[in-house]
Write a protein that holds these residues in place. Structure first.
Motif, PDB file in Angstrom:
ATOM      1  N   UNK A 212       0.834  -1.208   0.000  1.00  0.00           N
ATOM      2  CA  UNK A 212       0.000   0.000   0.000  1.00  0.00           C
ATOM      3  C   UNK A 212       0.863   1.250   0.000  1.00  0.00           C
ATOM      4  N   UNK A 213       1.899   1.251   0.826  1.00  0.00           N
ATOM      5  CA  UNK A 213       2.805   2.393   0.885  1.00  0.00           C
ATOM      6  C   UNK A 213       3.497   2.611  -0.452  1.00  0.00           C
ATOM      7  N   UNK A 214       3.928   1.526  -1.098  1.00  0.00           N
ATOM      8  CA  UNK A 214       4.601   1.629  -2.384  1.00  0.00           C
ATOM      9  C   UNK A 214       3.656   2.213  -3.438  1.00  0.00           C
ATOM     10  N   UNK A 215       2.409   1.754  -3.435  1.00  0.00           N
ATOM     11  CA  UNK A 215       1.430   2.265  -4.397  1.00  0.00           C
ATOM     12  C   UNK A 215       1.162   3.745  -4.161  1.00  0.00           C
ATOM     13  N   UNK A 216       1.041   4.121  -2.903  1.00  0.00           N
ATOM     14  CA  UNK A 216       0.802   5.523  -2.561  1.00  0.00           C
ATOM     15  C   UNK A 216       1.962   6.398  -3.012  1.00  0.00           C
ATOM     16  N   UNK A 217       3.168   5.981  -2.710  1.00  0.00           N
ATOM     17  CA  UNK A 217       4.352   6.757  -3.083  1.00  0.00           C
ATOM     18  C   UNK A 217       4.471   6.894  -4.600  1.00  0.00           C
ATOM     19  N   UNK A 218       4.287   5.792  -5.301  1.00  0.00           N
ATOM     20  CA  UNK A 218       4.441   5.786  -6.758  1.00  0.00           C
ATOM     21  C   UNK A 218       3.377   6.650  -7.430  1.00  0.00           C
ATOM     22  N   UNK A 219       2.128   6.549  -6.952  1.00  0.00           N
ATOM     23  CA  UNK A 219       1.022   7.244  -7.610  1.00  0.00           C
ATOM     24  C   UNK A 219       1.126   8.755  -7.473  1.00  0.00           C
ATOM     25  N   UNK A 220       1.726   9.241  -6.403  1.00  0.00           N
ATOM     26  CA  UNK A 220       1.788  10.684  -6.160  1.00  0.00           C
ATOM     27  C   UNK A 220       2.508  11.436  -7.277  1.00  0.00           C
ATOM     28  N   UNK A 221       3.408  10.772  -7.994  1.00  0.00           N
ATOM     29  CA  UNK A 221       4.222  11.433  -9.022  1.00  0.00           C
ATOM     30  C   UNK A 221       3.688  11.197 -10.438  1.00  0.00           C
TER      31      UNK A 221
ATOM     32  N   UNK B  66      -2.530  12.461 -14.038  1.00  0.00           N
ATOM     33  CA  UNK B  66      -3.789  12.457 -13.307  1.00  0.00           C
ATOM     34  C   UNK B  66      -4.468  11.094 -13.293  1.00  0.00           C
ATOM     35  N   UNK B  67      -4.658  10.476 -14.473  1.00  0.00           N
ATOM     36  CA  UNK B  67      -5.363   9.200 -14.526  1.00  0.00           C
ATOM     37  C   UNK B  67      -4.614   8.130 -13.746  1.00  0.00           C
ATOM     38  N   UNK B  68      -3.299   8.044 -13.932  1.00  0.00           N
ATOM     39  CA  UNK B  68      -2.500   7.051 -13.199  1.00  0.00           C
ATOM     40  C   UNK B  68      -2.499   7.357 -11.700  1.00  0.00           C
ATOM     41  N   UNK B  69      -2.543   8.628 -11.364  1.00  0.00           N
ATOM     42  CA  UNK B  69      -2.573   9.018  -9.957  1.00  0.00           C
ATOM     43  C   UNK B  69      -3.870   8.548  -9.306  1.00  0.00           C
ATOM     44  N   UNK B  70      -4.982   8.801  -9.979  1.00  0.00           N
ATOM     45  CA  UNK B  70      -6.281   8.383  -9.447  1.00  0.00           C
ATOM     46  C   UNK B  70      -6.355   6.871  -9.305  1.00  0.00           C
TER      47      UNK B  70
ATOM     48  N   UNK C 279     -13.758  14.701  -0.019  1.00  0.00           N
ATOM     49  CA  UNK C 279     -13.778  15.713  -1.074  1.00  0.00           C
ATOM     50  C   UNK C 279     -12.448  16.473  -1.106  1.00  0.00           C
ATOM     51  N   UNK C 280     -11.917  16.762   0.063  1.00  0.00           N
ATOM     52  CA  UNK C 280     -10.599  17.398   0.128  1.00  0.00           C
ATOM     53  C   UNK C 280      -9.514  16.502  -0.424  1.00  0.00           C
ATOM     54  N   UNK C 281      -9.640  15.198  -0.158  1.00  0.00           N
ATOM     55  CA  UNK C 281      -8.668  14.235  -0.685  1.00  0.00           C
ATOM     56  C   UNK C 281      -8.740  14.193  -2.212  1.00  0.00           C
ATOM     57  N   UNK C 282      -9.948  14.222  -2.761  1.00  0.00           N
ATOM     58  CA  UNK C 282     -10.118  14.234  -4.215  1.00  0.00           C
ATOM     59  C   UNK C 282      -9.500  15.498  -4.805  1.00  0.00           C
ATOM     60  N   UNK C 283      -9.749  16.630  -4.163  1.00  0.00           N
ATOM     61  CA  UNK C 283      -9.175  17.893  -4.641  1.00  0.00           C
ATOM     62  C   UNK C 283      -7.657  17.847  -4.634  1.00  0.00           C
ATOM     63  N   UNK C 284      -7.084  17.359  -3.539  1.00  0.00           N
ATOM     64  CA  UNK C 284      -5.628  17.264  -3.444  1.00  0.00           C
ATOM     65  C   UNK C 284      -5.074  16.341  -4.524  1.00  0.00           C
ATOM     66  N   UNK C 285      -5.820  15.259  -4.839  1.00  0.00           N
ATOM     67  CA  UNK C 285      -5.392  14.331  -5.879  1.00  0.00           C
ATOM     68  C   UNK C 285      -5.410  15.008  -7.245  1.00  0.00           C
TER      69      UNK C 285
ATOM     70  N   UNK D 203      -2.593  17.447  -7.654  1.00  0.00           N
ATOM     71  CA  UNK D 203      -1.272  16.857  -7.409  1.00  0.00           C
ATOM     72  C   UNK D 203      -0.611  17.499  -6.176  1.00  0.00           C
ATOM     73  N   UNK D 204      -1.453  17.668  -5.136  1.00  0.00           N
ATOM     74  CA  UNK D 204      -0.979  18.270  -3.889  1.00  0.00           C
ATOM     75  C   UNK D 204      -1.007  17.251  -2.754  1.00  0.00           C
ATOM     76  N   UNK D 205      -0.999  15.967  -3.115  1.00  0.00           N
ATOM     77  CA  UNK D 205      -1.011  14.932  -2.105  1.00  0.00           C
ATOM     78  C   UNK D 205       0.332  14.187  -2.093  1.00  0.00           C
TER      79      UNK D 205
END
Length: 299
Positions: free
Chosen positions: A255-264, A267-271, A288-294, A297-299
């Motif tokens: 889960x941590x690896x997926x989170x770290x990788x997706x942040x960079x 948009x589609x790959x991040x989501x 809703x705030x989490x969606x906005x940050x996603x 690209x502020x997450x």
């Protein structure tokens, strides 16, 4: 307890600790260089309670996170359970008893963390309402993007404390309470979020971290998203968690690896990456705030 210029409310908190129905406790206070009468108040209580009940040590002088972590990592503090305590709150008489009752149901080798909701009060003690009620279960996928409870509500066992000690007192994280929530859930431990408030959380101008339930607080968090603070905090947490990856469960390492990788990613790959990590916050507004940050690209 960590203290700093706490003379205004310190006696109320100390008195509430003294009233605990669970009597087998001792208090260690790490004072971060108070310039008011905090030290004199602590010495007065130490003389009245006895030095075996209250001990005062010098804090590192590097802010509240470093103070709590350095205190938690002190090798001369030996106990079965540990409770973090702020200088300006008021505990219900049964706070420690309720926390211990749940912690005793968890095997000693499993990291366990008790936390919960709070009753909000003003400087004068007037009731202002409650902190948000979080209905969804505690989980690492939640802990990566949200801290569900204040450190002032937290009580934990030796196995959880050992995780903090192993990570070290100099680990760079945004907050000590978010950090232990991530560590315990990441290591496959148990977390209990008590829906019944067991303490009065005082709201005042000097609060380093206040309640997050008001619209003003929500606007502040929204501003922080745009400023990149949330992104910066996640960078710190990911770095700290990677250093402790050997203590994380295989599922949570993934889960941590997926989170770290997706942040960079784009948009589609991040989501898609965040969905595969199962990230969630506890409330509609939080998600809703989490969606906005996603999206930003502020997450």
């Amino acid at each position: 307890m960590c203290s700093y210029n706490g003379e205004a409310f310190l006696r109320d908190q100390l008195d509430s600790i003294e009233r605990q129905s669970h009597r087998n406790w001792s208090l260690v206070v790490s004072d971060d260089g108070s310039r008011d009468s905090t030290s004199a108040i602590l010495q007065d209580y130490a003389q009245r309670w006895g030095r075996d009940r209250l001990k005062v040590v010098a804090g590192p002088g590097r802010g509240f996170v470093a103070n709590f972590l350095s205190l938690t990592c002190r090798p001369d503090i030996v106990a079965d359970y540990f409770a973090w305590c702020d200088q300006d709150d008021i505990w219900n008489d049964d706070k420690l008893a309720v926390a211990q009752s749940w912690l005793q149901t968890i095997p000693e080798h499993i990291p366990a963390l008790y936390c919960g909701r709070t009753q909000l009060v003003s400087e004068s003690g007037a009731k202002l309402g409650f902190s948000p009620l979080f209905p969804r279960p505690p989980h690492f996928s939640n802990a990566l993007v949200q801290s569900i409870a204040g450190g002032n509500t937290m009580v934990f066992n030796r196995a959880a404390r050992e995780l903090i000690v192993e990570a070290g007192l100099n680990v760079k994280v945004p907050s000590h309470d978010w950090w232990i929530y991530q560590l315990v859930t990441g290591a496959g431990g148990a977390v209990h979020y008590d829906h019944q408030p067991r303490m009065l959380y005082r709201q005042h101008d000097e609060n380093l971290i206040g309640s997050n339930s008001s619209w003003a607080a929500r606007l502040v968090r929204l501003k922080m998203i745009f400023q990149g603070r949330f992104f910066e905090w996640n960078e710190q947490n990911i770095c700290a968690l990677e250093a402790m990856s050997h203590r994380l469960c295989e599922e949570q390492r993934l889960t941590l690896m997926r989170f770290k990788h997706a942040r960079r990613q784009t948009l589609l790959r991040r989501v898609l990456g965040f969905r595969s990590a199962g990230l969630y916050r506890q409330t509609l507004m939080g998600n809703l705030g989490l969606i906005l940050a996603t999206l930003l690209k502020k997450i």
